[in-house]
Design an enzyme around this catalytic site. Structure first.
Site, PDB file in Angstrom:
ATOM      1  N   ASN A   9       0.999  -1.317   0.113  1.00 23.71           N
ATOM      2  CA  ASN A   9       0.142   0.057  -0.287  1.00 23.71           C
ATOM      3  C   ASN A   9       0.791   1.224  -0.189  1.00 23.71           C
ATOM      4  OD1 ASN A   9      -2.264   1.672   0.292  1.00 23.71           O
ATOM      5  ND2 ASN A   9      -1.393   2.205   2.265  1.00 23.71           N
ATOM      6  N   GLU A  10       1.101   2.132  -1.632  1.00 22.57           N
ATOM      7  CA  GLU A  10       1.599   3.254  -0.868  1.00 22.57           C
ATOM      8  C   GLU A  10       3.045   3.566  -0.879  1.00 22.57           C
ATOM      9  OE1 GLU A  10      -0.662   6.313   0.413  1.00 22.57           O
ATOM     10  OE2 GLU A  10      -1.962   5.944  -0.683  1.00 22.57           O
TER      11      GLU A  10
END
Length: 289
Positions: A9-10
Site C-alpha cells: 500500500n503506497e
C-alpha cells in the site's frame, strides 16, 4: 470466498520491496490460485512519478492482474486531466483506482470527481474498479479531510461527493456507449478537448438488470444543451427516472445543515430529445428496457 487480495500500500518501489513482493506474490498464487492479487503503484500514481513507473514495470514483468493507483488532488486536476485516455490498450495488468478524491468537500469538488469518473467509465477496458477514500470520519476527530461520510453520536453527514458516488454505484453496467449524447457546439464524432470543457457524459447498459443509464455532468458556469439519441435501444418502458444534483459551486453539506442532495422525478421516456443541463449539476436518467 476471498476474490481479491492487496499486497502492499503506497510503498516506495525499492529493490527490497520488489524482492519481498515477488516472494509473497508467488507463494500466495501457489497456495490460492483463485485469488486475484492486487499490487501497488505507490503514492501519487501519475505517469512520471518514479514509484509509479517502477510499479508498472514490476507489474508487467510478473504479469500482475491488477495494480492499485492512489492520488488526491485539487479539483482542477479532476476537471482537466484524463489520465486513462493515454494508457496502453494492450496491457495485461488492469487498474484499480483504489484511493482518490478532490481535496475539499464542496459541490464543485464532487462534480469534478463525477466528471473524472465519466472518463474512467469510458476507459473501462483499462480501469476495472474504483473506490473513493477515505470513507468515514467522526465529527471533531478527523485525521484526513475530506472524507466521504462524517458522523457524530446522533447522525451521519453525507457530503456532495457521497451523492456522486451513490449515483455511479447505482448505475454500473457491462456496456459503454460514447455516441448517444452530443452537446451543442460539439462537432459530431469529435470529443471536446479536455482543457476547454467542463462537461461530459456516459451511457451505460446493465444487461443483467435491463436498465440503461445516461449520466451528464456540467461543472461549468453556463448551461449546456445535451442532444440525446437512444434510438438503438428498441424496447423501452414508457417512464424513466431523472435524478439531479445541483447547487452553487461552493455549497457543501456541513454539520449544521444538509442543503445539497439529489432530487428525483419520474418523467416520460423519450428516445431522441434535447435536455438543458444547468450549471454546476449532475444529471442521471434511468430507463428500464
Amino acid at each position: 470466498g476471498l476474490k481479491y487480495l492487496g499486497i502492499g500500500n503506497e510503498e516506495r518501489i525499492s529493490p527490497e520491496f520488489e524482492e519481498r513482493f515477488k516472494y509473497m506474490y508467488e507463494r500466495v498464487r501457489k497456495a490460492h490460485p483463485e485469488i486475484i492479487i492486487v499490487g501497488t503503484a505507490g503514492p501519487g500514481s501519475h505517469p512520471g512519478n518514479p514509484d509509479f513507473d517502477k510499479g508498472w514495470r514490476l507489474a508487467e514483468e510478473i504479469g500482475l492482474p491488477i495494480l492499485d493507483e492512489h492520488y488526491y488532488e485539487r479539483n482542477d486536476y479532476f476537471l482537466n486531466s484524463r489520465q486513462y485516455d493515454k494508457y496502453p490498450r494492450n496491457r495485461q495488468t488492469k487498474v484499480y483506482l483504489g484511493e482518490y478524491a478532490a481535496k475539499d468537500k464542496k459541490l464543485i469538488d464532487a462534480l469534478a470527481e463525477g466528471l473524472y469518473l465519466l472518463h474512467v467509465e469510458r476507459n473501462g477496458d483499462v480501469v476495472s474498479m474504483t473506490s473513493y477514500a477515505p470513507l468515514f470520519a467522526r465529527k471533531g476527530a478527523t485525521n484526513w479531510n475530506p472524507d466521504l461520510i462524517y458522523f457524530d453520536n446522533e447522525r451521519p453527514y453525507l457530503t456532495c461527493s457521497y451523492y456522486v458516488q451513490q449515483l455511479f454505484g447505482q448505475s454500473a453496467g457491462q456496456y459503454y456507449y460514447g455516441d448517444c449524447v452530443r452537446f451543442d457546439g460539439d462537432a459530431a464524432g469529435v470529443v471536446q478537448p479536455v482543457e476547454k470543457s467542463r462537461y461530459g457524459q456516459s451511457v451505460i447498459l446493465n444487461t443483467k438488470t435491463r436498465r440503461l443509464f445516461v449520466k451528464l455532468c456540467n461543472a461549468g458556469d453556463a448551461a449546456k444543451t445535451a442532444n440525446i439519441d437512444l434510438s438503438r435501444f428498441k424496447s423501452m418502458k414508457k417512464m424513466a427516472t431523472k435524478t439531479v444534483l445541483t447547487g452553487a459551486p461552493t455549497d457543501e453539506n456541513n454539520y449544521e445543515a444538509q442543503p445539497i442532495a439529489p432530487t428525483k422525478d419520474t418523467i416520460k421516456a423519450q428516445k431522441k430529445f434535447s435536455l438543458d443541463v444547468a450549471p454546476y449539476s449532475f444529471v442521471m436518467l434511468e430507463y428500464e428496457l
